[in-house]
Design a protein around this motif. Structure first.
Motif, PDB file in Angstrom:
ATOM      1  N   PRO A  20       0.828  -1.214   0.000  1.00 52.76           N
ATOM      2  CA  PRO A  20       0.000   0.000   0.000  1.00 52.76           C
ATOM      3  C   PRO A  20       0.857   1.256   0.000  1.00 52.76           C
ATOM      4  O   PRO A  20       1.875   1.319   0.680  1.00 52.76           O
ATOM      5  CB  PRO A  20      -0.796  -0.133   1.307  1.00 52.76           C
ATOM      6  CG  PRO A  20      -0.814  -1.596   1.591  1.00 52.76           C
ATOM      7  CD  PRO A  20       0.499  -2.137   1.087  1.00 52.76           C
ATOM      8  N   ARG A  21       0.458   2.251  -0.788  1.00 46.62           N
ATOM      9  CA  ARG A  21       1.210   3.486  -0.925  1.00 46.62           C
ATOM     10  C   ARG A  21       0.553   4.593  -0.101  1.00 46.62           C
ATOM     11  O   ARG A  21      -0.663   4.697  -0.052  1.00 46.62           O
ATOM     12  CB  ARG A  21       1.281   3.926  -2.397  1.00 46.62           C
ATOM     13  CG  ARG A  21       1.672   2.808  -3.367  1.00 46.62           C
ATOM     14  CD  ARG A  21       3.002   2.188  -3.014  1.00 46.62           C
ATOM     15  NE  ARG A  21       3.408   1.193  -3.987  1.00 46.62           N
ATOM     16  CZ  ARG A  21       4.382   0.319  -3.800  1.00 46.62           C
ATOM     17  NH1 ARG A  21       5.032   0.298  -2.665  1.00 46.62           N
ATOM     18  NH2 ARG A  21       4.697  -0.545  -4.736  1.00 46.62           N
ATOM     19  N   LEU A  22       1.367   5.424   0.512  1.00 54.64           N
ATOM     20  CA  LEU A  22       0.838   6.581   1.206  1.00 54.64           C
ATOM     21  C   LEU A  22       0.655   7.719   0.212  1.00 54.64           C
ATOM     22  O   LEU A  22       1.299   7.771  -0.827  1.00 54.64           O
ATOM     23  CB  LEU A  22       1.807   7.016   2.315  1.00 54.64           C
ATOM     24  CG  LEU A  22       2.009   6.028   3.460  1.00 54.64           C
ATOM     25  CD1 LEU A  22       2.796   6.690   4.562  1.00 54.64           C
ATOM     26  CD2 LEU A  22       0.688   5.522   4.006  1.00 54.64           C
ATOM     27  N   ASP A  23      -0.235   8.630   0.562  1.00 55.46           N
ATOM     28  CA  ASP A  23      -0.524   9.714  -0.361  1.00 55.46           C
ATOM     29  C   ASP A  23       0.660  10.672  -0.473  1.00 55.46           C
ATOM     30  O   ASP A  23       1.217  11.105   0.503  1.00 55.46           O
ATOM     31  CB  ASP A  23      -1.766  10.498   0.098  1.00 55.46           C
ATOM     32  CG  ASP A  23      -1.619  11.037   1.501  1.00 55.46           C
ATOM     33  OD1 ASP A  23      -0.848  10.440   2.267  1.00 55.46           O
ATOM     34  OD2 ASP A  23      -2.270  12.047   1.821  1.00 55.46           O
ATOM     35  N   ALA A  24       1.054  10.954  -1.681  1.00 58.04           N
ATOM     36  CA  ALA A  24       2.094  11.936  -1.990  1.00 58.04           C
ATOM     37  C   ALA A  24       2.026  12.198  -3.474  1.00 58.04           C
ATOM     38  O   ALA A  24       1.885  11.269  -4.272  1.00 58.04           O
ATOM     39  CB  ALA A  24       3.478  11.419  -1.612  1.00 58.04           C
ATOM     40  N   ALA A  25       2.100  13.449  -3.848  1.00 57.70           N
ATOM     41  CA  ALA A  25       2.021  13.798  -5.256  1.00 57.70           C
ATOM     42  C   ALA A  25       3.208  13.229  -6.006  1.00 57.70           C
ATOM     43  O   ALA A  25       4.348  13.280  -5.540  1.00 57.70           O
ATOM     44  CB  ALA A  25       1.985  15.317  -5.397  1.00 57.70           C
ATOM     45  N   THR A  26       2.982  12.648  -7.161  1.00 57.22           N
ATOM     46  CA  THR A  26       4.058  12.117  -7.985  1.00 57.22           C
ATOM     47  C   THR A  26       4.610  13.238  -8.856  1.00 57.22           C
ATOM     48  O   THR A  26       3.880  13.809  -9.673  1.00 57.22           O
ATOM     49  CB  THR A  26       3.555  10.981  -8.886  1.00 57.22           C
ATOM     50  OG1 THR A  26       3.030   9.947  -8.049  1.00 57.22           O
ATOM     51  CG2 THR A  26       4.686  10.430  -9.733  1.00 57.22           C
ATOM     52  N   TYR A 236       7.454   9.259  -3.467  1.00 52.15           N
ATOM     53  CA  TYR A 236       6.800   9.750  -2.245  1.00 52.15           C
ATOM     54  C   TYR A 236       7.582  10.920  -1.642  1.00 52.15           C
ATOM     55  O   TYR A 236       6.999  11.966  -1.289  1.00 52.15           O
ATOM     56  CB  TYR A 236       6.691   8.609  -1.241  1.00 52.15           C
ATOM     57  CG  TYR A 236       6.177   9.040   0.113  1.00 52.15           C
ATOM     58  CD1 TYR A 236       4.840   9.371   0.294  1.00 52.15           C
ATOM     59  CD2 TYR A 236       7.040   9.126   1.208  1.00 52.15           C
ATOM     60  CE1 TYR A 236       4.368   9.784   1.537  1.00 52.15           C
ATOM     61  CE2 TYR A 236       6.580   9.528   2.446  1.00 52.15           C
ATOM     62  CZ  TYR A 236       5.245   9.861   2.599  1.00 52.15           C
ATOM     63  OH  TYR A 236       4.793  10.266   3.830  1.00 52.15           O
ATOM     64  N   LEU A 237       8.903  10.771  -1.553  1.00 53.35           N
ATOM     65  CA  LEU A 237       9.728  11.814  -0.953  1.00 53.35           C
ATOM     66  C   LEU A 237       9.780  13.065  -1.819  1.00 53.35           C
ATOM     67  O   LEU A 237       9.758  14.181  -1.306  1.00 53.35           O
ATOM     68  CB  LEU A 237      11.140  11.268  -0.711  1.00 53.35           C
ATOM     69  CG  LEU A 237      11.229  10.164   0.343  1.00 53.35           C
ATOM     70  CD1 LEU A 237      12.587   9.503   0.322  1.00 53.35           C
ATOM     71  CD2 LEU A 237      10.920  10.721   1.733  1.00 53.35           C
ATOM     72  N   ARG A 238       9.834  12.876  -3.131  1.00 53.55           N
ATOM     73  CA  ARG A 238       9.815  14.033  -4.030  1.00 53.55           C
ATOM     74  C   ARG A 238       8.480  14.789  -3.913  1.00 53.55           C
ATOM     75  O   ARG A 238       8.436  16.006  -4.051  1.00 53.55           O
ATOM     76  CB  ARG A 238      10.007  13.586  -5.469  1.00 53.55           C
ATOM     77  CG  ARG A 238      11.387  13.044  -5.765  1.00 53.55           C
ATOM     78  CD  ARG A 238      12.282  14.102  -6.370  1.00 53.55           C
ATOM     79  NE  ARG A 238      13.523  13.471  -6.783  1.00 53.55           N
ATOM     80  CZ  ARG A 238      14.620  13.409  -6.036  1.00 53.55           C
ATOM     81  NH1 ARG A 238      14.621  13.956  -4.834  1.00 53.55           N
ATOM     82  NH2 ARG A 238      15.706  12.812  -6.460  1.00 53.55           N
ATOM     83  N   GLY A 239       7.402  14.046  -3.646  1.00 54.82           N
ATOM     84  CA  GLY A 239       6.116  14.694  -3.431  1.00 54.82           C
ATOM     85  C   GLY A 239       6.117  15.546  -2.177  1.00 54.82           C
ATOM     86  O   GLY A 239       5.440  16.575  -2.101  1.00 54.82           O
ATOM     87  N   LEU A 240       6.895  15.127  -1.169  1.00 54.51           N
ATOM     88  CA  LEU A 240       7.003  15.911   0.059  1.00 54.51           C
ATOM     89  C   LEU A 240       7.917  17.116  -0.123  1.00 54.51           C
ATOM     90  O   LEU A 240       7.642  18.212   0.393  1.00 54.51           O
ATOM     91  CB  LEU A 240       7.569  15.038   1.195  1.00 54.51           C
ATOM     92  CG  LEU A 240       6.720  13.859   1.661  1.00 54.51           C
ATOM     93  CD1 LEU A 240       7.505  13.026   2.668  1.00 54.51           C
ATOM     94  CD2 LEU A 240       5.409  14.348   2.277  1.00 54.51           C
ATOM     95  N   LYS A 241       9.016  16.907  -0.870  1.00 55.84           N
ATOM     96  CA  LYS A 241      10.012  17.968  -1.034  1.00 55.84           C
ATOM     97  C   LYS A 241      10.705  17.777  -2.381  1.00 55.84           C
ATOM     98  O   LYS A 241      11.621  16.958  -2.506  1.00 55.84           O
ATOM     99  CB  LYS A 241      11.030  17.913   0.108  1.00 55.84           C
ATOM    100  CG  LYS A 241      11.990  19.091   0.132  1.00 55.84           C
ATOM    101  CD  LYS A 241      12.783  19.109   1.418  1.00 55.84           C
ATOM    102  CE  LYS A 241      13.621  20.382   1.501  1.00 55.84           C
ATOM    103  NZ  LYS A 241      14.329  20.495   2.794  1.00 55.84           N
ATOM    104  N   PRO A 242      10.286  18.497  -3.397  1.00 59.97           N
ATOM    105  CA  PRO A 242      10.797  18.261  -4.755  1.00 59.97           C
ATOM    106  C   PRO A 242      12.305  18.435  -4.916  1.00 59.97           C
ATOM    107  O   PRO A 242      12.907  17.785  -5.768  1.00 59.97           O
ATOM    108  CB  PRO A 242      10.033  19.300  -5.592  1.00 59.97           C
ATOM    109  CG  PRO A 242       8.780  19.558  -4.822  1.00 59.97           C
ATOM    110  CD  PRO A 242       9.178  19.476  -3.383  1.00 59.97           C
ATOM    111  N   ASP A 243      12.935  19.304  -4.119  1.00 67.89           N
ATOM    112  CA  ASP A 243      14.363  19.543  -4.295  1.00 67.89           C
ATOM    113  C   ASP A 243      15.237  18.652  -3.417  1.00 67.89           C
ATOM    114  O   ASP A 243      16.449  18.846  -3.321  1.00 67.89           O
ATOM    115  CB  ASP A 243      14.696  21.015  -4.042  1.00 67.89           C
ATOM    116  CG  ASP A 243      14.347  21.468  -2.633  1.00 67.89           C
ATOM    117  OD1 ASP A 243      13.712  20.694  -1.882  1.00 67.89           O
ATOM    118  OD2 ASP A 243      14.716  22.605  -2.269  1.00 67.89           O
ATOM    119  N   LEU A 244      14.632  17.649  -2.772  1.00 73.67           N
ATOM    120  CA  LEU A 244      15.382  16.726  -1.929  1.00 73.67           C
ATOM    121  C   LEU A 244      16.434  15.988  -2.755  1.00 73.67           C
ATOM    122  O   LEU A 244      16.174  15.562  -3.884  1.00 73.67           O
ATOM    123  CB  LEU A 244      14.411  15.723  -1.303  1.00 73.67           C
ATOM    124  CG  LEU A 244      14.900  14.878  -0.136  1.00 73.67           C
ATOM    125  CD1 LEU A 244      15.225  15.752   1.070  1.00 73.67           C
ATOM    126  CD2 LEU A 244      13.826  13.857   0.244  1.00 73.67           C
TER     127      LEU A 244
END
Length: 457
Positions: A20-26, A236-244
């Motif tokens: 299952p995936r957590l919500d985060a913008a792709t 998922y992480l890029r959805g949280l912070k695109p410049d990570l």
């Protein structure tokens, strides 16, 4: 060891089932130019501090008479979970001063700091909702150490990142079944979905609570962590912070300690460990050598095999000359101190960087097929109104007073960074540059000459 049939069937079924995936913008696909812009500060930095800190600092490398352990002590000494957990009651870093750590990093000329948020032992160094096995709930110290360090680091004008282990020896989903040292855990297939959810909870906290700019994964080699898992985590992480910025250890593709992943693999940069590549990786490829100051990543009170000031300075130069970054590690004590020998070396590197830092920051590799016998070369291309510059890092001062370099172009200026007001005589003959040097090197470890090349009209 033979795998029971029912477990094998369950494992095969789990491998084919989605997590299952957590919500985060792709995020949208990234162009090469966009990646270069996102990576610019990191590529210009060239030098960072790695900190391995966790419960393994309590035994300080020693267990039942053996003294050569580090951050892998739980697995290597085969310490049961319940017994290992007792280290938490002895972890009380009252001497921890994040501002002092950040000042030491800045004084050394470092531009970013990466600290272990959770190593393979599974102990979290912040107050997380993902697990109660953390510093705030299990130790006398009673609070997290990451956010204060992130704040201190930024007060010094530096960038902040966190290390995070995909493998977790403490989590109930993973057991101490050891087919080999590189794959020491076997996950319970029924618990993988829960475990990945907890990972995302913890990583979201780290990004949001510390403002982490780098996520430095490790422990990715376990056979239950798939490329699909890695790509989902990156999205998922890029959805949280695109410049990570995310290293290549988000997936098991790095080919051992050499740390180089094949093209198209997840992650932003390659991670050679305890070694420096023989050559650079070419344009658009980012890499970082992570290397210890002594022999261990985590604190070991008996390990006095410290690399010399000269070795570390020349290592930094070597890495930069090949277009890479150096992430230099220190293992803090359980009291919260950086060992004195480590601080002494940071101070020595810092003194060198005060004079020669411009020959490291923002530099690139050169087109030379191999490094000159006398040292290394870094380069800053022409741009922003500045001419092209070469920095000659001289390790071995020529006994005849002449430094030779295969260079046909004209030199507008040649100066030692340690003596910028004194011009060196430069002559070109037969496609070779001859520089007349003073009889004594200004720095016994590495003296730097800046060549400013004449601009063509």
């Amino acid at each position: 060891m033979r795998v029971p049939l029912l477990l094998l069937i369950a494992t095969l079924a789990w491998l084919g089932s989605p997590v299952p995936r957590l919500d985060a913008a792709t995020p949208a696909a990234e162009t090469a130019d966009a990646k270069a812009e996102r990576m610019q500060w990191w590529a210009d930095a060239r030098f960072g501090l790695f900190l391995h800190w966790g419960l393994y600092a309590v035994p300080a490398g020693e267990w039942k008479g053996k003294r050569d352990y580090g951050e892998w002590i739980m697995e290597e000494a085969d310490i049961p979970k319940a017994e290992y957990e007792r280290f938490a009651s002895r972890f009380d870093p009252k001497k921890y001063d994040p501002d002092a750590w950040a000042r030491a990093a800045r004084a050394a000329g470092m531009k970013y700091v990466v600290i272990t948020s959770k190593h393979h032992e599974g102990f979290a160094m912040w107050d997380t909702q993902g697990t109660d096995y953390n510093i705030a709930r299990r130790t006398p110290y009673g609070k997290g150490v990451l956010a204060p360090l992130a704040d201190a680091v930024r007060r010094q004008g530096l960038h902040f990142g966190v290390y995070y282990s995909i493998m977790d020896w403490h989590d109930p989903s993973q057991r101490g079944n050891k087919p080999n040292v590189l794959n020491p855990t076997l996950i319970d297939p029924a618990q993988k979905a829960r475990y990945v959810r907890d990972m995302k909870t913890e990583l979201k906290e780290l990004v949001q609570q510390t403002g982490a700019e780098i996520l430095w994964f490790d422990g990715e080699w376990v056979d239950w962590w798939t490329r699909e898992d890695a790509e989902d985590m990156v999205a998922y992480l890029r959805g949280l912070k695109p410049d990570l910025i995310i290293n290549n250890r988000v997936f098991n593709s790095r080919g051992g300690m050499g740390g180089i992943s094949a093209e198209g693999m997840p992650g932003d940069f390659h991670t050679p460990e305890q070694e420096v590549p023989a050559a650079g990786l070419g344009a658009g490829e980012y890499w970082e050598s992570c290397i210890t100051m002594n022999r261990h990543w985590g604190y070991n009170r008996h390990d006095q095999a410290w690399k010399s000031d000269r070795e570390l300075i020349r290592m930094l130069v070597d890495v930069a000359s090949k277009g890479g970054n150096l992430l230099l590690n220190i293992g803090p004590t359980a009291d919260g101190e950086l060992p004195a020998p480590a601080l002494q070396r940071l101070d020595a590197i810092g003194r060198w960087m005060q004079v020669n830092g411009e020959a490291i920051y923002g530099t690139q590799s050169t087109a030379l097929a191999q490094a000159p016998a006398w040292g290394r070369i870094t380069r800053k291309p022409a741009g922003d109104g500045q001419p092209e510059r070469l920095y000659l890092h001289v390790f071995d001062w020529p006994t005849d007073g002449v430094l030779r370099l295969p260079l046909a172009g004209k030199v507008a200026e040649a100066v030692l960074l340690a003596e910028p007001g004194v011009a060196l005589r430069a002559e070109t003959s037969g496609g070779e540059l001859h520089l007349q040097l003073p009889p004594k090197a200004p720095d016994a470890d590495a003296s730097v000459i800046r060549l400013t090349l004449a601009q063509e009209h």
